[in-house]
Design an enzyme around this catalytic site. Structure first.
Site, PDB file in Angstrom:
ATOM      1  N   HIS A  91      -6.208 -11.157  67.468  1.00 35.18           N
ATOM      2  CA  HIS A  91      -6.863 -12.388  67.924  1.00 35.18           C
ATOM      3  C   HIS A  91      -5.828 -13.286  68.627  1.00 35.18           C
ATOM      4  CE1 HIS A  91     -10.531 -11.518  65.696  1.00 35.18           C
ATOM      5  NE2 HIS A  91     -11.065 -12.663  66.114  1.00 35.18           N
ATOM      6  N   HIS A 138      -5.272 -13.413  58.326  1.00 39.47           N
ATOM      7  CA  HIS A 138      -3.896 -13.136  58.724  1.00 39.47           C
ATOM      8  C   HIS A 138      -2.940 -14.124  58.072  1.00 39.47           C
ATOM      9  CE1 HIS A 138      -4.495  -9.989  61.695  1.00 39.47           C
ATOM     10  NE2 HIS A 138      -5.512 -10.678  62.192  1.00 39.47           N
TER      11      HIS A 138
END
Length: 322
Positions: A91, A138
């Site tokens: 991302h 994350h």
């Protein structure tokens, strides 16, 4: 999943929306709008860099095999990609690549204040990076490494963008080399000891790039690229009611065309592959097998890329939407 309480709904929805900028629904709807409403040149540059950074990021994930943050203590707000490894954050990589590819390519095409563009690029990429921390998908290390890798790739490839553009659009080898190379990368994607969505998502991106690359070459051969006319850089389009209505019309027609193409090609390619390998069509798990997943996703999204780049603008002309 651990229980949690949302105390700031504004930030909650802002980060969820920002996280959505890295999902398929964004790529198949918003990115083509750059082609339809702004400049196919920018969209082509964007697709090329997006494909490069996403492929490298996905491969690194499955080679390094570093896990996502543990839950608890974090709360994971997304479940689809939970089986994927963590480092680097793709991302973050995509956000940096998309924002700054447009920023670096646009000055030669469109008149705008670079400082404002830089602010928007930093803001959007920062929101996406922070959203990966908020959603628990994350760690800071994952996001930082993803952003750094993407920045390095931009720095290393930037001097060659013009050369690659010329080859992609004019070489007679381009419409053959691009699909073959990208399909090869899909078939040679690293194998895992468990199923993960990384290979399928990567092949989706490779297929879209293949279709868009071939479509861009075809448009040049036909002498109709749908790029802005006049002396470059051109002024930004004025947001009049008529322009907004035309933009909305192009968006609706384009999205229907792409989603329809996706559904038709997905259904047809799966039926053919199930017949070829003599598999029951109700066996949904078979779609995870390499010999099924790679060709059906690559074929489907190559068709989406071709329709996006070749057909949709010509439909706009017929409907008076250009």
């Amino acid at each position: 999943m651990p229980q949690y309480e949302v105390r700031n709904w504004l930030l909650h929805f802002l980060f969820l929306l920002s996280a959505g900028l890295g999902h398929e629904i964004f790529y198949i709807t918003c990115l083509p709008c750059i082609h339809w409403n702004l400049d196919p040149f920018l969209c082509r540059r964007l697709v090329n860099m997006w494909t490069l950074v996403m492929y490298i990021g996905q491969v690194l994930k499955d080679v390094l095999k570093l896990p996502r943050p543990l839950s608890p203590p974090v709360v994971k707000l997304e479940t689809r990609v939970e089986a994927e490894y963590g480092l680097p954050s793709t991302h973050a990589m995509a956000a940096i690549a998309i924002s700054f590819t447009v920023l670096l390519s646009a000055p030669s095409r469109i008149q705008f204040r670079f400082e404002v563009g830089l602010l928007i690029a930093v803001m959007l990429s920062s929101l996406v990076c922070l959203s990966r921390l908020y959603t628990g998908m994350h760690s800071v290390l994952d996001v930082s490494c993803g952003a750094l890798i993407s920045a390095v790739l931009l720095l290393l490839t930037y001097p060659y963008w013009e050369t690659f553009d010329h080859f992609q659009l004019t070489s007679r080898f381009s419409p053959v080399a691009a699909p073959l190379l990208l399909l090869f990368l899909g078939y040679t994607y690293p194998e895992l000891d468990h199923y993960s969505t990384t290979r399928g998502d990567t092949v989706t991106i490779l297929g879209a790039c293949a279709g868009y690359s071939v479509g861009s070459w075809v448009n040049v051969q036909l002498g109709q690229t749908f790029e802005p006319q006049g002396t470059l850089p051109v002024p930004l389009p004025t947001l009049t009611p008529n322009a907004l209505a035309l933009g909305a019309g192009r968006f609706l027609v384009g999205v229907v065309a792409l989603v329809g193409t996706r559904q038709i090609m997905k259904t047809g390619s799966l039926k053919m592959l199930y017949w070829w390998y003599r598999l029951p069509e109700k066996d949904d798990s078979a779609k995870r097998r390499k010999e099924i997943e790679v060709p059906y996703k690559f074929t489907t999204y190559t068709a989406v890329g071709l329709v996006h780049s070749i057909l949709v603008n010509r439909v706009f002309m017929l409907l008076g939407l250009l």
